[in-house]
Scaffold this active site. Sequence first.
Site, PDB file in Angstrom:
ATOM      1  N   LEU A  14       0.701   1.022  -0.449  1.00  0.00           N
ATOM      2  CA  LEU A  14       0.568  -0.175   0.380  1.00  0.00           C
ATOM      3  C   LEU A  14      -0.901  -0.484   0.666  1.00  0.00           C
ATOM      4  O   LEU A  14      -1.690   0.420   0.937  1.00  0.00           O
ATOM      5  CB  LEU A  14       1.311   0.047   1.703  1.00  0.00           C
ATOM      6  N   HIS A  15      -1.248  -1.746   0.609  1.00  0.00           N
ATOM      7  CA  HIS A  15      -2.576  -2.194   1.001  1.00  0.00           C
ATOM      8  C   HIS A  15      -2.508  -3.680   1.363  1.00  0.00           C
ATOM      9  O   HIS A  15      -1.747  -4.425   0.795  1.00  0.00           O
ATOM     10  CB  HIS A  15      -3.615  -1.959  -0.105  1.00  0.00           C
TER      11      HIS A  15
END
Length: 188
Positions: A146-147
């Site tokens: 995730l980013h």
Amino acid sequence: MSESGGAPQPVDVDDFELPGVPDAFQRLWTPHRMAYVKGGQEKVTGTHNCPFCAAPDRSDAESLIVFRGKLAFVVLNLYPYNPGHLLVCPYRHVPDYSDLTVAETAEFAELSQQAMRVLRKVANPSGFNLGMNQGMTGGAGIAAHLHQHVVPRWGGDGNFMPIIAGTKAITQTLDDVRAQVSAAWDSV
């Protein structure tokens, strides 16, 4: 809308007689982007080859990290849309926003807000794009970790150079941007 302020004018059917109903949208076809969308997503298969997992183990300058929190960190995008394009990443290798703990979610949001404040101070953007592409079909370049993207925007920064000339004009080096953002992080 048309220049006179009325409804959009109908678009003529092209010479190729492609299927579909003509509409008022102008389309910019960028098939070269498909290599990016399809090519890199399966390369990150776990923590052993994830650039977001490896980044905190290196120096800030080497990894382009601008801030290290307790549960998440902020890093420059190696392939920025604009100068100052930041990524907020949890340290934990999770693919989906719903996988974050309550504490991780709070710090993730706090770092995103701080990134905007810092970029306003050092670069004076007139707007931002914030977003997360979830999963391979959602367009995530690295779907396994995730980013969130924090992209500063200025009037007129979107142009046709990337589409027509295959060139993106970035006005600062990554090292210069990292130094400015890092230096201002705690003062905002």
